[in-house]
Design a protein around this motif. Structure first.
Motif, short mmCIF file in Angstrom:
data_model
loop_
_atom_site.label_atom_id
_atom_site.label_comp_id
_atom_site.label_asym_id
_atom_site.label_seq_id
_atom_site.Cartn_x
_atom_site.Cartn_y
_atom_site.Cartn_z
N LEU A 1 0.84 -1.19 0.00
CA LEU A 1 0.00 0.00 0.00
C LEU A 1 0.88 1.24 0.00
CD1 LEU A 1 -2.32 -1.16 2.88
CD2 LEU A 1 -3.05 -0.92 0.52
N GLN A 2 0.38 2.30 -0.62
CA GLN A 2 1.06 3.59 -0.52
C GLN A 2 0.16 4.52 0.26
OE1 GLN A 2 2.31 5.03 -4.37
NE2 GLN A 2 4.28 4.04 -4.06
N ILE A 3 0.75 5.15 1.28
CA ILE A 3 0.01 6.13 2.07
C ILE A 3 0.85 7.39 2.19
CG2 ILE A 3 -1.35 4.41 3.34
CD1 ILE A 3 0.54 4.77 5.72
N VAL A 4 0.16 8.52 2.26
CA VAL A 4 0.84 9.80 2.42
C VAL A 4 0.69 10.22 3.88
CG1 VAL A 4 0.96 12.21 1.70
CG2 VAL A 4 0.37 10.44 0.03
N VAL A 5 1.84 10.33 4.54
CA VAL A 5 1.86 10.70 5.96
C VAL A 5 2.84 11.84 6.13
CG1 VAL A 5 2.29 9.90 8.30
CG2 VAL A 5 1.33 8.33 6.62
N ASN A 6 2.37 12.91 6.73
CA ASN A 6 3.20 14.09 7.00
C ASN A 6 3.88 14.60 5.73
OD1 ASN A 6 2.43 13.89 9.67
ND2 ASN A 6 4.20 12.66 10.22
N GLY A 7 3.14 14.55 4.62
CA GLY A 7 3.62 15.10 3.36
C GLY A 7 4.53 14.20 2.55
N LYS A 8 4.79 13.00 3.03
CA LYS A 8 5.67 12.06 2.32
C LYS A 8 4.91 10.79 1.98
CE LYS A 8 9.77 13.73 4.68
NZ LYS A 8 10.74 13.48 5.72
N THR A 9 5.18 10.26 0.79
CA THR A 9 4.57 9.00 0.39
C THR A 9 5.39 7.84 0.91
OG1 THR A 9 3.67 10.04 -1.61
CG2 THR A 9 3.80 7.63 -1.59
N HIS A 10 4.70 6.91 1.56
CA HIS A 10 5.35 5.73 2.13
C HIS A 10 4.73 4.47 1.51
CE1 HIS A 10 7.22 8.03 5.42
NE2 HIS A 10 6.11 8.73 5.37
N THR B 1 -5.39 -3.88 8.66
CA THR B 1 -4.59 -3.45 9.80
C THR B 1 -4.97 -2.02 10.19
OG1 THR B 1 -2.74 -4.82 9.06
CG2 THR B 1 -2.22 -3.06 10.62
N PRO B 2 -5.20 -1.77 11.47
CA PRO B 2 -5.50 -0.39 11.87
C PRO B 2 -4.36 0.56 11.51
CG PRO B 2 -6.08 -1.91 13.63
CD PRO B 2 -5.31 -2.70 12.60
N LEU B 3 -4.74 1.73 11.03
CA LEU B 3 -3.76 2.75 10.66
C LEU B 3 -2.76 2.99 11.79
CD1 LEU B 3 -2.63 5.01 8.85
CD2 LEU B 3 -4.46 6.48 9.77
N LEU B 4 -3.23 3.01 13.03
CA LEU B 4 -2.36 3.24 14.18
C LEU B 4 -1.15 2.31 14.18
CD1 LEU B 4 -1.70 4.55 16.94
CD2 LEU B 4 -3.17 2.80 17.97
N TYR B 5 -1.39 1.02 13.91
CA TYR B 5 -0.30 0.05 13.92
C TYR B 5 0.69 0.31 12.81
CZ TYR B 5 -3.45 -2.54 17.04
OH TYR B 5 -4.27 -2.91 18.07
N VAL B 6 0.21 0.71 11.65
CA VAL B 6 1.11 1.03 10.54
C VAL B 6 1.95 2.25 10.89
CG1 VAL B 6 1.23 1.75 8.12
CG2 VAL B 6 -0.34 -0.09 8.82
N ASP C 1 -6.91 14.37 5.98
CA ASP C 1 -7.36 15.51 5.17
C ASP C 1 -7.81 16.67 6.06
OD1 ASP C 1 -6.76 14.12 2.83
OD2 ASP C 1 -8.80 13.34 2.63
N GLY C 2 -7.10 16.86 7.18
CA GLY C 2 -7.36 17.97 8.08
C GLY C 2 -8.39 17.72 9.16
N VAL D 1 -7.16 4.73 3.92
CA VAL D 1 -6.49 6.03 3.88
C VAL D 1 -5.53 6.17 2.70
CG1 VAL D 1 -6.72 6.28 6.38
CG2 VAL D 1 -4.58 5.41 5.41
N THR D 2 -5.59 5.25 1.76
CA THR D 2 -4.62 5.28 0.66
C THR D 2 -4.77 6.48 -0.27
OG1 THR D 2 -5.99 3.82 -0.69
CG2 THR D 2 -4.25 2.78 0.65
#
Length: 154
Positions: free
Chosen positions: A6-15, A23-28, A55-56, A69-70
């Motif tokens: 999966l690709q997710i954007v967290v704090n402005g960076k793609t991971h 899987t809950p987002l918290l664990y990731v 998204d704010g 959240v992808t």
């Protein structure tokens, strides 16, 4: 459990992460990205310790699957400051007002305050209390949290 990429954007960076889509987002955030601002509290989206911005908007990361959240922007406590050298104004106000004791709810309170101030730059006490209602603080720091949030103008 089936793992996918999966690709997710967290704090402005793609991971790119390998995880079961449920899987809950918290664990990731904590286990894969080593972001420790959001905390596990209840696992039922009731205490607010795991709050992040999607998204704010403030959400509970313990109850949302990472696959959901992808196509969104996630912001954690580590990502709210303008740069690594300074604190976000809400964080600074919490420091100045000594709005934490044990600190376990602190992530949730700060993230809820950031979301509130983006929507409403000048909230009154009742609006602040309503937004902090879902953040369980057992130390009794709520009055200092309200003072801190009132110090900041969104």
């Amino acid at each position: 459990m089936s793992t996918i990429t999966l690709q997710i954007v967290v704090n402005g960076k793609t991971h790119t992460v390998e995880a079961d889509p449920a899987t809950p987002l918290l664990y990731v955030l904590r286990d894969h990205l080593q972001l420790n601002g959001p905390r596990f509290g209840c696992g039922l989206a009731q205490c607010g310790s795991c709050t992040v911005l999607m998204d704010g908007n403030a959400i509970r990361s313990c109850s949302i699957p990472v696959q959901a959240v992808t196509e969104t922007e996630i912001t954690t406590l580590e990502g709210i400051a303008q740069d690594a050298e300074s604190l976000h104004p809400v964080q600074q106000a919490f420091v100045e007002e000594q709005a934490a004791q044990c600190g376990y709810c602190l992530n949730g309170a700060i993230m809820a305050a950031v979301a509130l101030l983006r929507r409403n730059p000048d909230p009154n006490d009742e609006e602040i209390r309503n937004d902090l209602h879902g953040i369980l603080c057992r130390c009794g720091a709520q009055a200092r949290m309200i003072r801190a949030i009132k110090k900041v103008k969104g």
